[in-house]
Write a protein that holds these residues in place. Structure first.
Motif, PDB file in Angstrom:
ATOM      1  N   ALA A  70       0.787  -1.159   0.447  1.00  0.00           N
ATOM      2  CA  ALA A  70       0.190  -0.038   0.305  1.00  0.00           C
ATOM      3  C   ALA A  70       1.332   1.254   0.152  1.00  0.00           C
ATOM      4  CB  ALA A  70      -0.929  -0.077   0.794  1.00  0.00           C
ATOM      5  N   ASP A  71       0.571   2.227  -0.774  1.00  0.00           N
ATOM      6  CA  ASP A  71       1.160   3.660  -0.677  1.00  0.00           C
ATOM      7  C   ASP A  71       0.539   4.430   0.358  1.00  0.00           C
ATOM      8  OD1 ASP A  71      -1.470   4.282  -1.114  1.00  0.00           O
ATOM      9  OD2 ASP A  71      -1.030   5.246  -3.612  1.00  0.00           O
ATOM     10  N   ALA A  79      -3.558  -0.140  -7.802  1.00  0.00           N
ATOM     11  CA  ALA A  79      -5.380   0.702  -7.916  1.00  0.00           C
ATOM     12  C   ALA A  79      -5.609   1.349  -8.103  1.00  0.00           C
ATOM     13  CB  ALA A  79      -5.611   1.081  -5.969  1.00  0.00           C
ATOM     14  N   SER A  80      -4.162   2.704  -8.599  1.00  0.00           N
ATOM     15  CA  SER A  80      -4.710   3.306 -10.270  1.00  0.00           C
ATOM     16  C   SER A  80      -5.162   2.342 -11.760  1.00  0.00           C
ATOM     17  CB  SER A  80      -3.301   4.154 -10.221  1.00  0.00           C
ATOM     18  OG  SER A  80      -2.147   3.346  -9.881  1.00  0.00           O
ATOM     19  N   GLY A  81      -4.557   1.491 -11.603  1.00  0.00           N
ATOM     20  CA  GLY A  81      -5.527   1.233 -12.641  1.00  0.00           C
ATOM     21  C   GLY A  81      -4.225   0.565 -13.896  1.00  0.00           C
ATOM     22  N   LYS A  82      -5.016   0.404 -14.508  1.00  0.00           N
ATOM     23  CA  LYS A  82      -3.836  -0.440 -15.668  1.00  0.00           C
ATOM     24  C   LYS A  82      -2.769   0.495 -16.377  1.00  0.00           C
ATOM     25  CE  LYS A  82      -4.525  -4.731 -17.729  1.00  0.00           C
ATOM     26  NZ  LYS A  82      -4.720  -6.295 -16.832  1.00  0.00           N
ATOM     27  N   LYS A  83      -1.163  -0.165 -16.009  1.00  0.00           N
ATOM     28  CA  LYS A  83      -0.549   1.504 -16.036  1.00  0.00           C
ATOM     29  C   LYS A  83       0.936   0.006 -16.427  1.00  0.00           C
ATOM     30  CE  LYS A  83      -2.412   5.447 -13.991  1.00  0.00           C
ATOM     31  NZ  LYS A  83      -2.243   6.327 -14.568  1.00  0.00           N
ATOM     32  N   LEU A 143       5.039  11.315  -8.018  1.00  0.00           N
ATOM     33  CA  LEU A 143       5.462  10.384  -8.124  1.00  0.00           C
ATOM     34  C   LEU A 143       4.449   9.694  -6.646  1.00  0.00           C
ATOM     35  CD1 LEU A 143       8.094   8.462  -8.239  1.00  0.00           C
ATOM     36  CD2 LEU A 143       9.631   9.968  -6.418  1.00  0.00           C
ATOM     37  N   ARG A 144       4.218   8.470  -6.542  1.00  0.00           N
ATOM     38  CA  ARG A 144       3.702   7.837  -5.360  1.00  0.00           C
ATOM     39  C   ARG A 144       4.920   7.199  -4.563  1.00  0.00           C
ATOM     40  NH1 ARG A 144      -0.033   2.874  -7.529  1.00  0.00           N
ATOM     41  NH2 ARG A 144      -0.461   3.059  -5.138  1.00  0.00           N
ATOM     42  N   VAL A 145       3.886   7.659  -3.708  1.00  0.00           N
ATOM     43  CA  VAL A 145       5.393   7.036  -2.915  1.00  0.00           C
ATOM     44  C   VAL A 145       4.532   5.803  -2.150  1.00  0.00           C
ATOM     45  CG1 VAL A 145       6.068   6.707  -0.217  1.00  0.00           C
ATOM     46  CG2 VAL A 145       6.282   9.280  -1.957  1.00  0.00           C
ATOM     47  N   MET A 146       5.283   4.507  -1.783  1.00  0.00           N
ATOM     48  CA  MET A 146       5.092   3.387  -1.592  1.00  0.00           C
ATOM     49  C   MET A 146       6.429   2.080  -0.102  1.00  0.00           C
ATOM     50  SD  MET A 146       2.897   0.750  -2.007  1.00  0.00           S
ATOM     51  CE  MET A 146       2.543   0.856  -3.358  1.00  0.00           C
ATOM     52  N   PRO A 147       5.582   2.884   1.894  1.00  0.00           N
ATOM     53  CA  PRO A 147       6.920   2.435   2.199  1.00  0.00           C
ATOM     54  C   PRO A 147       6.667   1.259   1.862  1.00  0.00           C
ATOM     55  CG  PRO A 147       4.687   3.780   2.822  1.00  0.00           C
ATOM     56  CD  PRO A 147       4.857   3.516   1.409  1.00  0.00           C
TER      57      PRO A 147
END
Length: 208
Positions: A70-71, A79-83, A143-147
């Protein structure tokens, strides 16, 4: 007259059966190469020794959901879709070469133009949030952050096909739409090489 109609119906049945078998055969011809390509891609079995890719091919591709849970918003990686996604590791020891990976991936993302919406950059943060990291994120607003727990990430890295002595910050990864890291990049790869690979995968995958 009834007999003639029955004879006509009976004569069409073999033709229908032949037509059905032809349809199955044609579907098999179309589907088989796709299935084989998927198996080779996911398992690495039958992968050629040299490819046209600029990045380092992972054989087999490595699923990242073992660490990318989880971010900072509580959302899963997909979760943000097909990327397609670029996963860039970061911790307090991130030096200039490490920070350059963030810069290169940001510039490549910009150069994708209208295709940029199909790609996402994700920082794999191996440390707690610090003022230094908060300042850095101001320079990378998309930029998403994923701990991620550093031990879990290290174990994942060690189980990949990369050299065993790979530094935890040495590589960043191109991840496909299903969450599999398929190629790795390091300081020896420039933005043009990364851009070339991303454009290629976008060309050969469907846009939703």
């Amino acid at each position: 007259m009834v007999a003639q109609v029955q004879d006509a119906d009976n004569s069409t049945k073999p033709k229908k059966r032949i037509g059905n078998w032809q349809a199955v055969f044609l579907f098999g011809i179309i589907a088989l190469p796709m299935v084989l390509a998927l198996l080779i891609y996911k398992t690495g079995v039958g992968m050629p020794g040299s490819t046209i890719n600029e990045g380092i091919m992972l054989t087999p591709a490595k699923q990242v959901d073992v660490f990318a849970r989880a971010d900072t918003e509580g959302q899963s990686l997909l979760a943000s879709g097909k990327k397609w996604r670029l996963l860039i590791p970061y911790n307090a020891n991130c030096d200039e070469a490490c920070l350059n990976k963030l810069y290169v991936t940001r510039q490549v993302h910009i150069r994708l133009g209208e295709k940029a919406r199909r790609v996402e950059r994700v920082m794999v943060s191996l440390d707690a949030m610090t003022p230094t990291l908060e300042k850095l994120l101001l320079e990378h607003p998309r930029l998403r952050v994923m701990p991620v727990d550093s031990v879990v990430y290290s174990n994942w890295l060690a189980s990949s096909s990369l050299p065993e002595n790979s530094n935890i910050l040495q590589h960043y990864f191109l991840v496909d739409e299903d969450g599999f890291a398929m190629m790795a990049y390091n300081a020896e790869h420039d933005g043009n090489q990364l851009l070339k690979d991303i454009k290629r995968v976008l060309k050969f995958t469907n846009e939703e």
